[in-house]
Design an enzyme around this catalytic site. Structure first.
Site, short mmCIF file in Angstrom:
data_model
loop_
_atom_site.label_atom_id
_atom_site.label_comp_id
_atom_site.label_asym_id
_atom_site.label_seq_id
_atom_site.Cartn_x
_atom_site.Cartn_y
_atom_site.Cartn_z
N CYS A 1 0.87 -1.18 0.00
CA CYS A 1 0.00 0.00 0.00
C CYS A 1 0.90 1.22 0.00
CB CYS A 1 -0.87 -0.01 1.24
SG CYS A 1 -1.78 -1.55 1.45
N GLU B 1 9.96 -15.66 -18.18
CA GLU B 1 9.71 -14.22 -18.03
C GLU B 1 8.71 -13.72 -19.09
OE1 GLU B 1 10.02 -12.13 -15.83
OE2 GLU B 1 9.94 -10.19 -16.80
N TRP C 1 -3.91 -1.90 -0.99
CA TRP C 1 -3.92 -3.18 -1.70
C TRP C 1 -4.34 -4.19 -0.65
CZ3 TRP C 1 -1.58 -8.00 -1.38
CH2 TRP C 1 -1.64 -8.79 -2.53
N LYS D 1 5.18 -11.99 -18.14
CA LYS D 1 4.77 -10.66 -18.63
C LYS D 1 3.37 -10.75 -19.22
CE LYS D 1 6.85 -8.30 -17.09
NZ LYS D 1 7.91 -8.74 -16.23
N ARG E 1 1.71 1.23 -6.59
CA ARG E 1 2.09 0.25 -5.57
C ARG E 1 0.93 -0.64 -5.14
NH1 ARG E 1 6.83 1.82 -2.24
NH2 ARG E 1 6.02 0.18 -0.92
N ASN F 1 0.76 0.65 6.59
CA ASN F 1 1.25 -0.33 5.61
C ASN F 1 1.80 -1.51 6.40
OD1 ASN F 1 0.78 1.34 3.49
ND2 ASN F 1 2.91 1.55 2.87
N GLY F 2 1.63 -2.72 5.87
CA GLY F 2 2.17 -3.90 6.54
C GLY F 2 1.08 -4.83 7.02
N LYS G 1 3.27 -3.06 -7.17
CA LYS G 1 4.65 -2.92 -7.63
C LYS G 1 5.63 -3.50 -6.63
CE LYS G 1 7.81 -1.49 -10.45
NZ LYS G 1 8.01 -2.43 -11.57
N HIS H 1 7.03 -34.37 -21.84
CA HIS H 1 6.82 -35.10 -20.59
C HIS H 1 5.51 -34.69 -19.92
CE1 HIS H 1 10.76 -36.91 -20.92
NE2 HIS H 1 11.26 -35.71 -21.19
N GLU I 1 0.60 -11.45 -16.51
CA GLU I 1 0.30 -10.42 -15.51
C GLU I 1 -0.40 -9.19 -16.09
OE1 GLU I 1 3.55 -8.77 -13.17
OE2 GLU I 1 4.90 -8.89 -14.87
O1 M6R Z 1 10.90 -5.60 -6.36
P1 M6R Z 1 11.22 -7.04 -6.68
O2 M6R Z 1 12.10 -7.20 -7.87
O3 M6R Z 1 11.79 -7.76 -5.48
O4 M6R Z 1 9.83 -7.69 -7.01
C1 M6R Z 1 9.70 -9.06 -7.27
C2 M6R Z 1 8.38 -9.39 -7.96
O5 M6R Z 1 7.32 -9.03 -7.13
C3 M6R Z 1 8.25 -8.66 -9.29
O6 M6R Z 1 9.31 -8.95 -10.14
C4 M6R Z 1 6.93 -9.05 -9.98
O7 M6R Z 1 6.98 -10.38 -10.37
C5 M6R Z 1 6.65 -8.12 -11.15
N1 M6R Z 1 5.26 -7.81 -11.19
C6 M6R Z 1 6.99 -8.72 -12.47
O8 M6R Z 1 6.67 -7.91 -13.54
#
Ligand code: M6R
Length: 614
Positions: free
Chosen positions: A2, A487, A77, A491, A27, A103-104, A609, A510, A494
């Site tokens: 958050c 990756e 969030w 992408k 965030r 936050n937390g 984020k 497999h 997400e």
């Molecule tokens: O800030 P970080 O690199 O530690 O974050 C790790 C993941 O949360 C981050 O890479 C996440 O998978 C992204 N949304 C990928 O695009």
């Protein structure tokens, strides 16, 4: 996850709070709220959904918005309780004199809630935060002092928090506390700011105080007082914030993600300009606080990270093993922390994180440090919690990344890992061989090749349009590009919510091959090198099951072209450098598909984020 903002000064508080929240919106963003301290009272406004909903609410509250010069705000969030208006912050106590944002996660909130209910506290929301509001209010009843109430309350709380609180009977001050969640105080002249992250306040000030865990503080218009774990007054140094406000503007691009993809050639160029002088000179990596003798004693490397950073780490394994000849494991931080990892003073642990605030990675790093490992951190945020824990801090300097989908930070992480692997070899073996010279040459050429790719995105756009209606996708590759497949799939899923999975091409037969038919596009990453023919055979197997086939490749023989429905060409590069080129295609493909589908590219649903909860 958050975001928190606080302001006290002469400006219209609502303007500063909304501007701050808009810069934190990336965030976490399922609801938001502000508390404004007016002439006599505190007024709270909240809204479910995007920040714009809160802005509409405030537009109809002109009076308080004009008169208030102090307030706190939050963008949520959801962790505990649905993303509703009631669960949005700020939260209050029974009499509503105290207002709080958080936050937390408060881990013992259920026990605390029961105790507070027995004392007569009435709960309106399902959040853990409301427990803190009642708890601090109870302590206030005993002390009549907001700082003391906060200091007493946090001692009873288990878990992670950054708190920002105001009390109706103590106008002109905001009280704060931090443990395992970031919190900074932006220093102004005749005004001060509080935020969970730099972008929220960077347009107002370039100076800030970073709170450490267990610290509390009182912020007024002209003063900032910080207290340590024992509640004694302490002095934190004022630090200069290294960010420009411009970095958080879209600069004419439709989305931050597209802007950040296009920034990758410059990101690569900037890092390389600082670290790679010529093919015959050593890499300049003074940030690595290990000398040749230390490195010769290293018996294992462990890379820990999450999400996209984990995929960068998987590429890192290939290059570190190849160049430094040290056995290297890569593991998701969330798994690493729950088993008996074998770590000692001869272990080099590399934590990778864009934000430097990912809770799982922070815990894993702390664990490794306690066991004696040398901890190197590769992060985009030199001001983060992880940076502060590092024995060697290897900054990636990609600039602020706003879009939730990590792109340019991945590129910067890859380049940092190339440089680290070469440096480890230089320090360990003390000679320059042809492979290192070749890789350095390829690194020199990388920014131009990325530019070349970015300049010819029409083909990727066409492919994106053609495949945007498919509900599933498989990405395959082998060797050093297996992480590129993971990756690329991450992408796509997400930001477009398409069910995309990355597989090692050799694993296809497999099990996953059972899913192949004409409704399952398979994207194959084919790079000239040792696994090229193998991946090509795996493509034949997929084609035999009527799957649509897309190649992302730097070479295709005319005889093989018909195997594929679509071919996207990538500038030529060796296997070793190819992940840094292939990924640009996969990022653009994911972006254009999400764009065609009309998705919220920069702020995909359910994601944030920076994942500051375990
Ligand atoms: O800030 P970080 O690199 O530690 O974050 C790790 C993941 O949360 C981050 O890479 C996440 O998978 C992204 N949304 C990928 O695009």
């Amino acid at each position: 996850m958050c975001g928190i903002i606080g302001y006290i000064g002469d400006k219209k508080a609502s303007d500063v709070l909304i501007s701050g929240l808009s810069h934190l919106e990336y965030r976490g963003y399922d609801s938001s709220g502000v508390a404004l301290f007016g002439e006599k009272d505190i007024e709270i406004y909240k809204a479910q959904g995007k920040l714009i909903n809160l802005i509409h609410v405030l537009n109809s509250k002109k009076e308080i918005c004009t008169s208030s010069h102090m307030g706190i705000g939050h963008i949520r969030w959801a962790t505990h309780g649905m993303p509703t208006e009631i669960n949005a912050h700020p939260h209050t106590c029974n009499c509503e004199n105290l207002t709080l944002v958080h936050n937390g996660i408060i881990e013992n909130y259920q026990e605390l809630k029961q105790e507070l209910q027995m004392l007569g506290c009435k709960f309106k929301s399902q959040t853990d935060t409301e427990v803190a509001a009642h708890l601090i209010a109870q302590e206030y009843g005993k002390t009549q002092d907001l700082l003391k109430a906060m200091q007493n309350a946090v001692k009873k709380i288990q878990g992670a928090f950054a708190f920002c609180a105001m009390h109706k009977h103590e106008p002109n001050k905001i009280v704060i506390a931090k443990r395992n969640a970031p919190l900074i105080v932006g220093v102004g002249i005749g005004e001060n700011f509080i935020a969970s992250d730099v972008p929220a306040i960077i347009e107002y000030t370039k100076k800030a105080i970073y709170l450490s865990d267990y610290q509390t503080g009182v912020v007024t218009k002209n003063d900032i007082k910080i207290y340590d774990k024992e509640d004694k007054l302490t002095a934190n140094k004022i630090e200069f914030l290294p960010y420009e406000a411009l970095a958080i503007s879209k600069m004419g691009y439709k989305h931050f993600m597209l802007k950040e993809i296009y920034e990758q050639s410059d990101v690569a160029r900037n890092i390389l300009a600082q670290k790679l002088v010529s093919q015959n000179e050593n890499i300049k990596l003074d940030e690595l606080k290990l000398d040749g003798n230390n490195i010769k004693k290293i018996t294992r490397v462990q890379i820990i990270a999450c999400g996209t950073s984990l995929h960068a780490g998987m590429v890192g394994k290939y290059i570190i093993e190849k160049f430094a000849k040290i056995p290297t494991d890569v593991e998701a931080s969330s798994e690493y922390i729950y088993r008996d990892t074998i770590v000692d003073e001869n272990t080099l642990v590399i934590g990778i994180s864009q934000s430097g605030e990912t809770a799982d990675t922070i815990t894993a790093i702390k664990q490794a440090k306690e066991q004696g490992a040398h901890v190197a951190i590769i992060t985009n945020r030199v001001d983060s919690t992880m940076a502060r824990l590092a024995d060697s801090l290897l900054p990636v300097n990609a600039g602020i990344e706003v879009s939730v989908a990590a792109t340019k930070s991945y590129m910067a992480q890859l380049i940092s890992l190339y440089l680290l692997a070469i440096r480890l070899r230089e320090l360990k073996f003390d000679f320059k061989d042809i492979e290192i010279i070749k890789l350095k040459q390829e690194l020199f050429e990388l920014p131009t090749k990325i530019e070349e790719l970015l300049g010819h995105s029409e083909k990727i756009q066409k492919v994106a349009k053609k495949y945007s209606s498919y509900k599933n996708f498989i990405f395959i590759a082998r060797g050093i590009n297996f992480p590129s497949a993971l990756e690329g799939a991450l992408k796509l899923k997400e930001i477009s919510y398409i069910n995309a999975t990355g597989y090692s091409a050799g694993e296809l037969k497999h099990g996953p091959i059972a899913m192949l038919d004409e409704n399952m596009p398979v994207l194959a990453i084919l790079n000239t090198g040792v696994v090229y023919d193998k991946v090509l055979s795996n493509c034949e197997e997929a084609r035999a099951r009527q799957a649509k086939l897309i190649a992302v490749t730097n070479y295709i023989a005319p005889k093989d072209e018909n195997l594929f429905d679509d071919v996207i060409m990538v500038p030529f590069g060796s296997d070793l450098i190819s992940p840094a080129l292939n990924i640009v295609v996969l990022q653009l493909l994911a972006y254009f598909i999400a764009e065609y589908l009309g998705k919220d590219v920069d702020q995909p649903r359910n994601l944030a984020k920076s994942v500051t909860v375990e």
